[in-house]
Enzyme design. Structure first.
Site, PDB file in Angstrom:
ATOM      1  N   LYS A 165      -4.817   0.625   8.173  1.00 17.70           N
ATOM      2  CA  LYS A 165      -5.213   1.563   7.109  1.00 17.70           C
ATOM      3  C   LYS A 165      -6.673   1.321   6.738  1.00 17.70           C
ATOM      4  O   LYS A 165      -7.105   0.165   6.658  1.00 17.70           O
ATOM      5  CB  LYS A 165      -4.286   1.353   5.900  1.00 17.70           C
ATOM      6  CG  LYS A 165      -4.456   2.341   4.770  1.00 17.70           C
ATOM      7  CD  LYS A 165      -3.401   2.087   3.694  1.00 17.70           C
ATOM      8  CE  LYS A 165      -3.523   3.021   2.505  1.00 17.70           C
ATOM      9  NZ  LYS A 165      -2.492   2.775   1.479  1.00 17.70           N
ATOM     10  N   SER A 190       0.088   6.752   0.060  1.00 15.94           N
ATOM     11  CA  SER A 190      -1.238   6.975   0.606  1.00 15.94           C
ATOM     12  C   SER A 190      -1.388   6.506   2.053  1.00 15.94           C
ATOM     13  O   SER A 190      -2.318   6.931   2.726  1.00 15.94           O
ATOM     14  CB  SER A 190      -2.282   6.287  -0.264  1.00 15.94           C
ATOM     15  OG  SER A 190      -2.079   4.878  -0.251  1.00 15.94           O
ATOM     16  N   SER A 237       3.074   3.337  -1.579  1.00 14.00           N
ATOM     17  CA  SER A 237       2.297   3.880  -0.465  1.00 14.00           C
ATOM     18  C   SER A 237       2.657   3.405   0.936  1.00 14.00           C
ATOM     19  O   SER A 237       2.122   3.929   1.911  1.00 14.00           O
ATOM     20  CB  SER A 237       0.807   3.614  -0.696  1.00 14.00           C
ATOM     21  OG  SER A 237       0.311   4.586  -1.555  1.00 14.00           O
TER      22      SER A 237
HETATM   23  N1  GLN Z   1       1.440   7.554  -5.011  1.00 15.99           N
HETATM   24  C1  GLN Z   1       1.085   6.470  -5.852  1.00 15.99           C
HETATM   25  C2  GLN Z   1      -0.229   6.753  -6.525  1.00 15.99           C
HETATM   26  O1  GLN Z   1      -0.731   7.798  -6.334  1.00 15.99           O
HETATM   27  C3  GLN Z   1       1.061   5.195  -5.081  1.00 15.99           C
HETATM   28  C4  GLN Z   1      -0.197   4.903  -4.392  1.00 15.99           C
HETATM   29  C5  GLN Z   1      -0.204   3.582  -3.661  1.00 15.99           C
HETATM   30  O2  GLN Z   1       0.821   2.913  -3.545  1.00 15.99           O
HETATM   31  N2  GLN Z   1      -1.383   3.201  -3.181  1.00 15.99           N
HETATM   32  O3  GLN Z   1      -0.754   5.966  -7.231  1.00 15.99           O
END
Ligand code: GLN
Length: 479
Positions: free
Chosen positions: A79, A154, A178
């Site tokens: 990532k 994400s 994420s």
């Molecule tokens: N969807 C969650 C957010 O928008 C989680 C994001 C993450 O785990 N980086 O914060």
């Protein structure tokens, strides 16, 4: 034999039997990326030359009779918020468009020493803020199961790359879901380790008390192999701890599965509910005891998460001025030549254009929650409720050894569907954020498909440092 759809264990057998070389293996994956990524857009950068030269080195070692290291020759994608020395680390943000990492994240260093080969860096929501990759500053990744839908986020690029066989496994980061939500949307396995299990050194910080790095793989067995390599104490991250080896073996008759009533709520997709309930029934038929449990403070989890995550993000993101690494304009030279130009004006322009809308929204929300006069009412209160949520889980784990929930209330949604309303995007995180607030380990494993052939993930939450155990439980579902 199609090399690109092999799991880690199968590749290891193939290399041991000399069925193929590492160069052949890596070439097969790079070809696969060329063929598939045009439609999926999982990668922000592909590092062909370094991957091939790494593969050659491992082949030489093998031909000299050297021992195969833990992940020798296994191709992975990383990532783009995790640093790999000499490769870009943009975090899918224009503000870091030209940033090249000067060192390896600890988990990357460990993977390299184990012989793993990095193919490239994957797309994400900008600075990991989002659940669909639509917040990427560059482009949206498509779900390999349905190109009209999001891969989740994400870590959507990482999950899509694994699901489309463009790498054998990938690294993601999980602050509020994420790793697990994109794994669930794409039909692969995702593990968020216990907070402290994996060093965060070299992970670009979003919300430091919630962030964890973890693997996205094709099977639970593969997730364990990667986890064993990347976990452990790191002097460069004071929140990391020495691996705790628990006995992960269990008799299914002794397994007590908690099903929290607050996680089966109105508004949840009916098909998701049915698939999850069927999965619970399956393990019950195998001999496990199922118990309804209550986690009464679940209703506050999203509000608490979005206060704490944005507060920490507003502090973490204060360091970016967009001057040196921003791709928009070369501000550095402008400032040097400007006659008395206003530095603050420059910052307002570079931060204003370098950050996307969602990142700006979160910085503003977090700054507000931390500001004098509001700190007690928002941030401090959120931290107190976080403790209540943690207590709920501690109480539940006195009765059960694992907690089963859906990973997401819906299957992968259509591209654009949730973009006009940030709140509806936030609501999709309802089942994943508690594991981050409490630090508990959690996985998503694929357990079925909807009628439209969209994968559904079961979330299994475990006691602290029982990653191996929840992965063992996951294996019961054949993944
Ligand atoms: N969807 C969650 C957010 O928008 C989680 C994001 C993450 O785990 N980086 O914060």
């Amino acid at each position: 034999m199609e090399l690109h759809n092999l799991t880690i264990t199968k590749i290891q057998n193939g290399l041991r039997n000399k069925d193929f070389s590492v160069v052949e293996l890596i070439t097969a994956f790079l070809d696969r990326i060329k063929q598939e990524d045009e439609k999926i857009s999982a990668f922000l950068s592909v590092e062909e030359n370094s991957a091939i030269s790494q593969a050659k080195k491992i082949d030489e070692l093998i031909s000299c009779g050297g021992e195969l290291t833990a992940l020798a020759g296994i191709p992975l994608a990383v990532k783009d918020n995790i640093l790999v020395k000499g490769m870009k680390a943009t975090c899918a943000s224009k503000i870091l468009e030209n940033y090249v990492a000067p060192y390896d994240a600890t988990c990357v260093k460990k993977l390299k020493s184990a012989g793993a080969v990095i193919l490239g860096k994957t797309n994400l929501d900008e600075f990991a803020m989002g659940g669909s990759t639509e917040n990427s500053g560059f482009f949206t990744t498509k779900n390999p199961n349905d190109l009209g839908r999001v891969p989740g986020g994400s870590s959507g690029g990482s999950a899509a790359a694994v699901a489309a066989d463009m790498c054998c496994f990938a690294l993601g980061s999980d602050t509020g879901g994420s790793i697990r939500q994109p794994a669930s949307f794409c039909g692969v396995v995702g593990l968020k380790p216990t907070y402290g299990s994996v060093s965060r050194y070299g992970l670009v910080a979003f919300a430091s008390s919630l962030d964890q790095i973890g693997p996205i793989t094709k099977t639970a067995e593969d997730a364990k192999l990667v986890f064993d390599v990347i976990s452990g104490k790191d002097p460069l991250d004071s929140t990391s701890i020495k691996s705790i080896i628990h006995n992960s073996k269990f008799l299914i008759q002794n397994l007590r599965v908690g099903v929290p009533k607050e996680y089966f709520i109105g508004g949840m997709d009916k098909e998701v509910e049915k698939i999850i309930r069927d999965a619970i029934k399956r393990i019950e038929d195998c001999g496990a005891k199922i118990e309804e449990i209550s986690l009464p403070n679940t209703k506050y989890a999203l509000a608490v998460y979005y206060l704490i995550a944005t507060s920490e993000a507003s502090a973490n993101l204060a360091r970016y001025d967009g001057i040196r690494y921003g791709g928009i304009m070369n501000y550095e030279s402008r400032i040097m030549t400007d006659e008395g130009g206003d530095l603050l004006e420059h910052y307002l322009t570079t931060r204003g254009t370098g950050f996307g809308d969602e990142v700006k929204r979160r910085i503003m929300l977090g700054t507000f929650a931390l500001s004098a006069g509001y700190y007690n009412a928002y941030y401090l209160k959120a931290q107190k409720v976080r403790t209540l949520i943690k207590n709920d889980f501690e109480k539940a784990f006195q009765k059960v050894n694992a907690i089963f929930t859906p990973a997401s209330p819906t299957p992968a949604f259509k591209i654009g569907e949730n973009m006009s309303n940030p709140l509806s995007m936030y609501l999709a995180d309802i089942f994943t954020v508690s594991a981050n607030l409490t630090g508990l380990p959690a996985i998503s494993i694929p357990i079925g498909f909807t009628q439209k052939k969209l994968p559904i993930g079961l979330q299994i939450i475990g006691k602290p440092f029982e990653e191996t155990k929840i992965l063992e439980i996951g294996k019961i579902y054949g993944s």
